[in-house]
Design a protein around this motif. Structure first.
Motif, PDB file in Angstrom:
ATOM      1  N   ALA A   1       0.829  -1.203   0.000  1.00 35.99           N
ATOM      2  CA  ALA A   1       0.000   0.000   0.000  1.00 35.99           C
ATOM      3  C   ALA A   1       0.862   1.251   0.000  1.00 35.99           C
ATOM      4  O   ALA A   1       0.566   2.220  -0.699  1.00 35.99           O
ATOM      5  N   ARG A   2       1.952   1.233   0.769  1.00 38.77           N
ATOM      6  CA  ARG A   2       2.840   2.395   0.804  1.00 38.77           C
ATOM      7  C   ARG A   2       3.512   2.611  -0.550  1.00 38.77           C
ATOM      8  O   ARG A   2       3.724   3.741  -0.983  1.00 38.77           O
ATOM      9  N   ALA A   3       3.834   1.505  -1.231  1.00 41.40           N
ATOM     10  CA  ALA A   3       4.429   1.620  -2.564  1.00 41.40           C
ATOM     11  C   ALA A   3       3.450   2.279  -3.530  1.00 41.40           C
ATOM     12  O   ALA A   3       3.839   3.117  -4.359  1.00 41.40           O
ATOM     13  N   GLY A   4       2.197   1.917  -3.415  1.00 39.14           N
ATOM     14  CA  GLY A   4       1.177   2.533  -4.266  1.00 39.14           C
ATOM     15  C   GLY A   4       1.067   4.024  -4.021  1.00 39.14           C
ATOM     16  O   GLY A   4       0.947   4.824  -4.954  1.00 39.14           O
ATOM     17  N   GLU A   5       1.118   4.416  -2.754  1.00 37.01           N
ATOM     18  CA  GLU A   5       1.062   5.843  -2.419  1.00 37.01           C
ATOM     19  C   GLU A   5       2.262   6.584  -2.987  1.00 37.01           C
ATOM     20  O   GLU A   5       2.130   7.698  -3.511  1.00 37.01           O
ATOM     21  N   THR A   6       3.442   5.971  -2.899  1.00 36.76           N
ATOM     22  CA  THR A   6       4.662   6.589  -3.428  1.00 36.76           C
ATOM     23  C   THR A   6       4.553   6.829  -4.923  1.00 36.76           C
ATOM     24  O   THR A   6       4.861   7.923  -5.423  1.00 36.76           O
ATOM     25  N   ILE A   7       4.099   5.832  -5.658  1.00 39.28           N
ATOM     26  CA  ILE A   7       4.011   5.940  -7.110  1.00 39.28           C
ATOM     27  C   ILE A   7       2.918   6.922  -7.525  1.00 39.28           C
ATOM     28  O   ILE A   7       3.101   7.708  -8.471  1.00 39.28           O
ATOM     29  N   ARG A   8       1.788   6.912  -6.837  1.00 41.93           N
ATOM     30  CA  ARG A   8       0.710   7.851  -7.188  1.00 41.93           C
ATOM     31  C   ARG A   8       1.151   9.287  -6.937  1.00 41.93           C
ATOM     32  O   ARG A   8       0.850  10.186  -7.727  1.00 41.93           O
ATOM     33  N   HIS A   9       1.850   9.526  -5.815  1.00 40.63           N
ATOM     34  CA  HIS A   9       2.331  10.870  -5.524  1.00 40.63           C
ATOM     35  C   HIS A   9       3.341  11.317  -6.574  1.00 40.63           C
ATOM     36  O   HIS A   9       3.287  12.451  -7.067  1.00 40.63           O
ATOM     37  N   LEU A  10       4.261  10.433  -6.940  1.00 41.02           N
ATOM     38  CA  LEU A  10       5.263  10.767  -7.941  1.00 41.02           C
ATOM     39  C   LEU A  10       4.598  11.102  -9.269  1.00 41.02           C
ATOM     40  O   LEU A  10       4.952  12.085  -9.938  1.00 41.02           O
ATOM     41  N   ASP A  11       3.623  10.309  -9.655  1.00 38.93           N
ATOM     42  CA  ASP A  11       2.909  10.559 -10.914  1.00 38.93           C
ATOM     43  C   ASP A  11       2.207  11.911 -10.885  1.00 38.93           C
ATOM     44  O   ASP A  11       2.257  12.668 -11.861  1.00 38.93           O
ATOM     45  N   SER A  12       1.572  12.227  -9.765  1.00 34.75           N
ATOM     46  CA  SER A  12       0.871  13.508  -9.640  1.00 34.75           C
ATOM     47  C   SER A  12       1.833  14.680  -9.767  1.00 34.75           C
ATOM     48  O   SER A  12       1.556  15.667 -10.462  1.00 34.75           O
ATOM     49  N   GLU A  13       2.997  14.578  -9.109  1.00 34.75           N
ATOM     50  CA  GLU A  13       3.972  15.663  -9.156  1.00 34.75           C
ATOM     51  C   GLU A  13       4.592  15.804 -10.546  1.00 34.75           C
ATOM     52  O   GLU A  13       4.829  16.923 -11.013  1.00 34.75           O
ATOM     53  N   ILE A  14       4.844  14.696 -11.221  1.00 31.81           N
ATOM     54  CA  ILE A  14       5.394  14.762 -12.569  1.00 31.81           C
ATOM     55  C   ILE A  14       4.385  15.409 -13.518  1.00 31.81           C
ATOM     56  O   ILE A  14       4.747  16.275 -14.335  1.00 31.81           O
ATOM     57  N   ARG A  15       3.129  14.997 -13.427  1.00 33.92           N
ATOM     58  CA  ARG A  15       2.108  15.581 -14.289  1.00 33.92           C
ATOM     59  C   ARG A  15       1.973  17.080 -14.030  1.00 33.92           C
ATOM     60  O   ARG A  15       1.740  17.869 -14.956  1.00 33.92           O
ATOM     61  N   LYS A  16       2.109  17.472 -12.788  1.00 36.05           N
ATOM     62  CA  LYS A  16       2.057  18.896 -12.440  1.00 36.05           C
ATOM     63  C   LYS A  16       3.179  19.653 -13.149  1.00 36.05           C
ATOM     64  O   LYS A  16       2.971  20.744 -13.685  1.00 36.05           O
ATOM     65  N   GLY A  17       4.369  19.056 -13.168  1.00 38.44           N
ATOM     66  CA  GLY A  17       5.486  19.701 -13.841  1.00 38.44           C
ATOM     67  C   GLY A  17       5.346  19.729 -15.347  1.00 38.44           C
ATOM     68  O   GLY A  17       5.679  20.725 -15.991  1.00 38.44           O
ATOM     69  N   LEU A  18       4.858  18.638 -15.929  1.00 37.86           N
ATOM     70  CA  LEU A  18       4.719  18.581 -17.382  1.00 37.86           C
ATOM     71  C   LEU A  18       3.680  19.576 -17.894  1.00 37.86           C
ATOM     72  O   LEU A  18       3.753  20.015 -19.044  1.00 37.86           O
ATOM     73  N   SER A  19       2.721  19.942 -17.054  1.00 38.38           N
ATOM     74  CA  SER A  19       1.695  20.909 -17.467  1.00 38.38           C
ATOM     75  C   SER A  19       2.030  22.334 -17.031  1.00 38.38           C
ATOM     76  O   SER A  19       1.261  23.257 -17.295  1.00 38.38           O
ATOM     77  N   TRP A  20       3.181  22.518 -16.355  1.00 36.35           N
ATOM     78  CA  TRP A  20       3.581  23.849 -15.890  1.00 36.35           C
ATOM     79  C   TRP A  20       3.817  24.756 -17.102  1.00 36.35           C
ATOM     80  O   TRP A  20       4.595  24.422 -17.998  1.00 36.35           O
ATOM     81  N   PRO A  21       3.148  25.921 -17.170  1.00 38.11           N
ATOM     82  CA  PRO A  21       3.218  26.741 -18.398  1.00 38.11           C
ATOM     83  C   PRO A  21       4.569  27.413 -18.636  1.00 38.11           C
ATOM     84  O   PRO A  21       4.919  27.671 -19.789  1.00 38.11           O
ATOM     85  N   GLU A  22       5.334  27.714 -17.578  1.00 35.06           N
ATOM     86  CA  GLU A  22       6.634  28.350 -17.761  1.00 35.06           C
ATOM     87  C   GLU A  22       7.682  27.264 -18.022  1.00 35.06           C
ATOM     88  O   GLU A  22       8.069  26.531 -17.116  1.00 35.06           O
TER      89      GLU A  22
END
Length: 310
Positions: free
Chosen positions: A80-101
């Motif tokens: 379960a902790r591994a799932g949380e780690t991967i979901r958080h990482l995915d969320s942060e990466i997507r946030k960066g890939l959509s960053w307009p600057e």
């Protein structure tokens, strides 16, 4: 030998049962499989680079191995902790890939014709011509929040100067005590991250609390997304002071150029040269920045690119 064999079979059976009763969710397994080398390369030179690098970090690598079935942990809860780690990482990466600057902002840093007195007051006319930012941005947000905070930056041949004025009721200082889980950035403070740029991934982290206490450390970013902070390495000749005011507190910092990587041999700073920095405010452990910044102050890829002007 027979008993040893039975023991080995028993342990193997227990591990398999643990895997059966704690099998990863299919969507988490697919998500973990997405983080391959090609995905890592696709994130390079994007605003998500700092977080994409963490695909190879130890905790992310272990989480991926668990979710893809290459590692069966003895503790079923680790799935379960591994799932949380991967979901958080995915969320942060997507946030960066959509960053307009797509590149950090470039700013001009004015020359200080008169050096300020580093007494924490920030009330001298010397600051009137500094590069000035007002108010704050929460981490990973482009929406400015009015706060009354004023951030100032300038330079001369000897020092890189920072002055910050903050409005806040009853600011609190917390001494650095890693054994007790205490640190100045978990209370109220001003943080300066300062270095020569991304290429060598080395920088100073300087934290000044409302009571004038200082934490400083040499930071180094590595290709695997983590960073090493070395508090035993301090800025020699650093000048820093804080002063409590009726409205909050103010901080002044002067960093000697000879302590900044690239200037150790005594070569003076010159107009046109670049220096990377960011300024962070900690309010009861919650961070905000003088400009829009993803992830945090250790994200060198998002620091302001300052050009020395005169």
């Amino acid at each position: 030998m027979r008993e040893t064999g039975l023991l080995c079979v028993g342990i193997g059976t227990l591990l398999l049962l643990a895997g059966c009763f704690s099998s990863p969710k299919s969507e988490e397994r697919l998500l973990a499989e997405k983080f391959d080398y090609d995905f890592y390369l696709a994130g390079k030179n994007t605003p998500a680079e700092y977080m994409v690098n963490q695909i190879a970090a130890a905790d992310s690598s272990r989480a991926k191995a668990i979710l893809t079935g290459r590692l069966i942990p003895a503790d079923p809860e680790e799935v379960a902790r591994a799932g949380e780690t991967i979901r958080h990482l995915d969320s942060e990466i997507r946030k960066g890939l959509s960053w307009p600057e797509k590149t950090p902002p470039a700013v001009a840093i004015p020359f200080a014709s008169v050096a300020p007195s580093i007494d924490g007051a920030c009330d001298e006319t010397a600051w009137n011509h500094a590069l000035t930012f007002r108010d704050e941005y929460p981490l990973s947000s482009r929406k400015k929040e009015p706060s009354g905070t004023v951030w100032r930056v300038m330079w001369d041949e000897t020092f890189f100067y920072v002055g910050v004025t903050i409005r806040q009721d009853s600011p609190r200082a917390e001494p650095y005590n890693p054994a007790g889980g205490r640190a100045p950035w978990r209370a109220d403070a001003v943080e300066l991250f300062l270095g020569p740029g991304i290429r060598f991934r080395t920088y100073w982290e300087i934290v000044v609390a409302p009571d004038g206490s200082v934490y400083d450390a040499l930071g180094q970013n590595n290709r695997w997304g983590s960073y090493i902070a070395s508090p035993e390495e301090s800025v020699r000749g650093l000048r820093a002071a804080a002063r409590r005011t009726e409205q909050g507190f103010s901080v002044e910092i002067a960093v000697p150029w000879r302590e900044i990587p690239g200037y150790q041999r005594g070569n003076p700073p010159r107009p046109g040269e670049e220096i990377n920095f960011t300024l962070v405010r900690c309010r009861n452990g919650i961070q905000s920045v003088c400009h829009p910044l993803l992830y945090g102050g250790h994200n060198l890829f998002g620091h302001l690119r300052g050009t020395l002007a005169r």
